[in-house]
Design a protein around this motif. Structure first.
Motif, short mmCIF file in Angstrom:
data_model
loop_
_atom_site.label_atom_id
_atom_site.label_comp_id
_atom_site.label_asym_id
_atom_site.label_seq_id
_atom_site.Cartn_x
_atom_site.Cartn_y
_atom_site.Cartn_z
N ALA A 127 60.34 33.18 69.24
CA ALA A 127 60.09 33.65 70.61
C ALA A 127 60.18 35.17 70.60
CB ALA A 127 61.10 33.07 71.58
N ASN A 128 59.51 35.79 71.52
CA ASN A 128 59.54 37.25 71.59
C ASN A 128 60.82 37.70 72.28
OD1 ASN A 128 58.75 39.88 71.30
ND2 ASN A 128 57.28 39.86 73.00
N ASP A 129 61.92 37.56 71.53
CA ASP A 129 63.23 37.87 72.11
C ASP A 129 63.85 39.14 71.54
OD1 ASP A 129 63.54 36.79 69.61
OD2 ASP A 129 65.30 35.59 70.11
N ASN A 130 63.06 39.90 70.80
CA ASN A 130 63.54 41.17 70.26
C ASN A 130 62.55 42.28 70.58
OD1 ASN A 130 66.02 40.49 68.48
ND2 ASN A 130 64.50 38.95 67.91
N ALA A 131 63.09 43.43 70.92
CA ALA A 131 62.28 44.60 71.22
C ALA A 131 62.09 45.43 69.95
CB ALA A 131 62.92 45.45 72.31
N SER A 157 58.05 55.71 63.95
CA SER A 157 57.88 54.41 63.31
C SER A 157 58.90 53.43 63.88
CB SER A 157 58.06 54.54 61.79
OG SER A 157 57.97 53.28 61.17
N ALA A 158 58.44 52.22 64.18
CA ALA A 158 59.32 51.18 64.72
C ALA A 158 59.05 49.86 64.00
CB ALA A 158 59.11 51.02 66.22
N THR A 159 60.06 49.00 64.00
CA THR A 159 59.93 47.66 63.44
C THR A 159 60.47 46.65 64.44
OG1 THR A 159 62.08 47.86 62.33
CG2 THR A 159 60.13 48.45 61.05
N ASP A 160 60.08 45.39 64.23
CA ASP A 160 60.54 44.30 65.12
C ASP A 160 60.81 43.09 64.25
OD1 ASP A 160 60.67 42.13 67.00
OD2 ASP A 160 59.63 43.42 68.46
N ILE A 161 62.01 42.53 64.35
CA ILE A 161 62.40 41.43 63.46
C ILE A 161 61.77 40.11 63.84
CG2 ILE A 161 64.57 42.52 62.83
CD1 ILE A 161 66.01 40.71 64.79
N ASP A 162 61.06 40.04 64.97
CA ASP A 162 60.30 38.83 65.27
C ASP A 162 59.14 38.71 64.29
OD1 ASP A 162 61.80 37.86 67.46
OD2 ASP A 162 60.89 39.36 68.77
N ILE A 165 52.67 38.47 65.78
CA ILE A 165 52.33 39.46 66.79
C ILE A 165 53.54 39.92 67.58
CG2 ILE A 165 51.81 37.85 68.65
CD1 ILE A 165 49.38 39.61 69.31
N PHE A 166 54.59 39.09 67.60
CA PHE A 166 55.82 39.47 68.28
C PHE A 166 56.67 40.44 67.44
CE2 PHE A 166 55.65 35.04 70.38
CZ PHE A 166 54.78 35.52 71.34
N GLY A 167 56.30 40.57 66.19
CA GLY A 167 57.09 41.39 65.28
C GLY A 167 56.43 42.73 64.99
N THR A 168 56.72 43.25 63.80
CA THR A 168 56.24 44.59 63.42
C THR A 168 54.72 44.68 63.46
OG1 THR A 168 58.21 44.92 62.05
CG2 THR A 168 56.32 46.34 61.62
N ASP A 169 54.04 43.60 63.03
CA ASP A 169 52.57 43.63 63.01
C ASP A 169 51.97 43.80 64.39
OD1 ASP A 169 52.69 43.31 60.30
OD2 ASP A 169 52.27 41.15 60.33
N GLY A 170 52.71 43.42 65.43
CA GLY A 170 52.17 43.51 66.78
C GLY A 170 52.60 44.75 67.54
N ILE A 171 53.30 45.67 66.86
CA ILE A 171 53.78 46.87 67.57
C ILE A 171 52.62 47.82 67.82
CG2 ILE A 171 55.15 48.97 67.30
CD1 ILE A 171 57.31 47.34 65.98
#
Length: 410
Positions: A127-131, A157-162, A165-171
């Motif tokens: 789930a998209n529960d991380n920013a 530069s930012a990363t997302d542990i989801d 698309i909810f994670g880094t690839d979708g930033i």
């Protein structure tokens, strides 16, 4: 007959970690065809002992699921539900192995309590529960106050542990806010910040964006969102330092300077100090200034020196008032110019006129036109008759010092 599951395992049960409702998982049927109490069985869940879980996470998952019904006779369709989804974290655990236990309530004659089990594999959906999280708390960049369009200023530069698309690839980097944001471009994919190509920096309206003499630093906010720019967001501060360009001409604090000095003296009546400033960056070559006397046709310029660092003008050799061309007056003027220049590339400079008022000193004695005057007079000369006329001049050139008075000495 022992209690039996129709399927020994159930896979591909997916659970959304962001769904607060009681999630229902597909489970098999269980039956016991014995009659009466012999066909009654109880049901419960256990975590698979073969799944590697740390102690804390295992404790959290113990009460996460429950099964219904807890007891049945002859047959039942199991329903596994979620009691508390807070322990389901896709970033910590992507799959959970449960074991469903069906156990006879009453042993058959000649048998101990018989039981059977089936495996239930639960796959946790992300789930998209991380920013997005930026790699730095504050980013710093720099740009010349006369920038080249398209030049790099900074990169975030930012990363997302989801996942996905909810994670880094979708930033996507979606917003740049601040007082000079209008002059900058933010690449939504790479986070690269550059000077806009379509800004005409020669135009006075746009040049103020990067004028270091007005603002040495600018503070901006960069925003990043996941889910291709439509999901959770986070922001970070970007500090942009404006680097100096030698675009400020040194300027004197007065439009002209005047000094007063008497001939034959080596000091001015008051110190003659010229002051100039350069508004480029302090303590740099662009603002470090040097004073010099400009070559002049006046033969008296060589009588003065100037300290290149302080701008103080001093007397190299005393002046002779009478050698300075001019009418009879209390003072005569010597004029020249002083230049101040910085050490930038190329150096910039300005000039200021300097006027030196030289005053006469009574340094010349009157001189008679003859060294000896003689005259013969009769003994009966009348009173008041002229005997002789003498003449003297004074080499001083001021009215007061050149005026001659006569008197007779006994």
């Amino acid at each position: 007959m022992p209690v039996t599951f129709t399927r020994r395992n159930a896979k591909n049960n997916q659970m959304d970690t962001n769904d607060p409702a009681m999630n229902h998982l597909l489970s098999p049927q269980v039956y016991d065809l014995d009659q009466g109490n012999n066909g009654t069985f109880t049901l419960h869940l256990e975590l698979d002992d073969n799944q590697l879980l740390d102690k804390e996470l295992r404790a959290q998952l113990v009460d996460t699921f429950y099964v219904t019904p807890l007891q049945s006779t002859n047959d039942a369709t199991l329903s596994v539900r979620v009691r508390n989804s807070s322990a389901l974290d896709y970033e910590k655990l992507k799959q959970i192995k449960l074991r469903m236990i069906a156990k006879e309530r009453t042993p058959s004659v000649g048998h101990s309590l018989r039981f059977n089990s089936a495996e239930l594999i639960v796959t946790i959906k992300d789930a998209n529960d991380n920013a997005p999280q930026f790699s730095q708390e504050i980013y710093y960049g720099s740009v010349s106050e006369v920038p080249i369009p398209g030049v790099m200023v900074a990169q975030v530069s930012a990363t997302d542990i989801d996942d996905g698309i909810f994670g880094t690839d979708g930033i996507r980097y979606t917003s740049l806010r601040g007082d000079i944001a209008a002059a900058l471009s933010l690449n939504p994919i790479t986070g690269l910040i550059t000077v806009k190509n379509d800004t005409d920096f020669k135009d006075s309206k746009n040049s103020v964006y990067f004028d270091r003499e007005q603002h040495t630093q600018h503070f901006l906010i960069v925003e990043a969102r996941d889910a291709a720019g439509f999901g959770n967001k986070n922001t970070v501060q970007l500090v942009i330092n404006i680097t100096d360009v030698n675009d400020q001409v040194p300027r004197f604090l007065q439009s002209s300077y005047t000094g007063r000095i008497y001939e034959n003296q080596k000091r001015f009546e008051q110190d003659l100090i010229l002051s100039a400033v350069d508004d480029d960056a302090p303590n740099t070559a662009n603002s470090r200034i040097v004073y010099s006397i400009v070559n002049s046709s006046s033969p008296f310029v060589s009588h003065f020196n100037i300290d290149p660092n302080s701008g103080r003008i001093t007397v190299a050799k005393p002046l002779d008032f009478e050698a300075i061309q001019g009418r009879i007056a209390d003072s005569r003027n010597i004029s020249f110019k002083v230049r101040v220049h910085d050490h930038g590339i190329p150096p910039l400079s300005s000039q200021v006129p300097v006027n030196i008022m030289v005053f006469d000193q009574n340094d010349n004695a009157p001189v008679f036109s003859k060294s000896l005057y003689t005259k013969s007079i009769p003994e009966d000369v009348r009173d008041g008759s002229m005997v002789v006329q003498v003449s003297a001049t004074d080499a001083d050139h001021s009215p007061a010092n050149s005026r001659v008075y006569y008197r007779l000495l006994a």
